[in-house]
Design an enzyme around this catalytic site. Sequence first.
Site, PDB file in Angstrom:
ATOM      1  N   HIS A 153       1.137  -1.054  -0.071  1.00  0.00           N
ATOM      2  CA  HIS A 153      -0.017   0.108  -0.089  1.00  0.00           C
ATOM      3  C   HIS A 153       0.897   1.167  -0.065  1.00  0.00           C
ATOM      4  O   HIS A 153       2.038   1.418   0.742  1.00  0.00           O
ATOM      5  CB  HIS A 153      -0.740  -0.013   1.209  1.00  0.00           C
ATOM      6  CG  HIS A 153      -1.732   1.346   1.270  1.00  0.00           C
ATOM      7  ND1 HIS A 153      -1.960   1.953   2.678  1.00  0.00           N
ATOM      8  CD2 HIS A 153      -2.360   1.897   0.507  1.00  0.00           C
ATOM      9  CE1 HIS A 153      -2.756   2.745   2.407  1.00  0.00           C
ATOM     10  NE2 HIS A 153      -3.095   3.055   1.388  1.00  0.00           N
TER      11      HIS A 153
HETATM   12 CA    CA Z   1       0.367  -0.435  -4.213  1.00  0.00          CA
END
Ligand code: CA
Length: 397
Positions: A183
């Site tokens: 992320h």
């Molecule tokens: Ca990513």
Amino acid sequence: EYGLERPQGYSVSFHYNPHVEYHHFGSSHPMKPWRLTLTKQLVLSYGLEYTMDLYEPRPANFNELNIFHDREYLSYLSEITPQNAKPDDPQYIAYGFGGDSNDCPVFDGLWNYVSLYTGASMSAAYNLLNKQSDIAINWSGGLHHAKKNLASGFCYVNDIVIAIQLLLTQHQRVLYIDIDVHHGDGVEQAFESTDRVFTLSFHKYGIDRHGWPFFPGTGNIDEMGPKDPANRGKAHSLNIPIDDGIDDHQYKYLFKTVTSKVIEKYNPQAIVLQSGADSLGGDRLGRFNLNIKAHGSCIETVKSFGRPLILIGGGGYTPRNVARTWCHETAVCVGATLHNDLPTHIPYLQAFQGDENGGGILYPDLHNTKRHDNLNTDAALQKLIEKAMENLRYMEG
Ligand code: CA
Ligand code: ZLV
Ligand code: ZN
């Protein structure tokens, strides 16, 4: 003028300072800056240097890094060495060094390393601002976890945030897209209070059988930036959490559907694309099962929208496949097609010989080289797309 044409008329620039290669995180650390040496050798062996403008950018200086990071953090970063580091110093811990896993070690030349990769991202941004290039590439950048006063996940300075800050001097809306398997939390957090940057990350999300969340543990579909209507950044983040083993067909469909919708709705004036290669099959840290051409199709999709584009690196922990992918994606940018047989005159050919199934070729079959079962059903992905579309409706035009 040169043997190779620029078929689509795109002007592409390549921003790279070779001094970045010589830095070492430590022998057991998965981040290997010499993957950039391999990448450069492949790019050169295919003759791609004749299709781009090459830049050797100067390192960024303290004040430039201060565009995003706190002075106190930068002072500490600029002074710390393996010799003077005190692992029980409260500042050392507070700034993200050490810890159990030692994701962010203090190594020789650390300050030089961060200045070099950030200088290259800044150089890429300036090239877009000066309209010198349509696509500017920096494979040494893409360190998306760094926070303004915290090193995290192999990232000490967030070159992406700094490059976006530069783009914001001329562009009203910048779209950030992140296909690293992790992320892109640092970039998302840096722009959580503005509607001038939209962040979109595709990543592995979930908890393993020992109860550990996949790093950094954030980025569920419900995390879409502040929901407070008074906050200018309301719903200007979109997170696409994916489970282990996603395949080419599913990922391409997911990426194209979601990204096209975001570009259509947000209408960015420039795009920054983090192309972390740890989303490939067979990556030492990743969990996905993508082949090189499926990963590269994301770059083709973004390029097709014809917006000024910065393409940056990121993760990628099986160096030979990182080099293959970023060489392929450089070719995608210039519109060249590369032969599957590797040129025979490359200095590091040996690095590409020992593969299970990839000896001497650019496009080995990476599907399930780490045998991650595909835990993503088509039905679950369809639901995810519907949720993503619903989230996008919260964004005001
Ligand atoms: Ca990513
Ligand atoms: O690719 O693996 O999971 C951009 C990027 O996105 C963690 N860190 C931390 C939190 C507690 N754990 C440690 C678990 C260690 C597992 C063994 C490693 C072996 C040696 C050194 C580091 C790791 C490691 N660390 C694997 N995954 C992590 C993550 C950080 C991932 C950063 C991804 C960076 C460049
Ligand atoms: Zn990553």
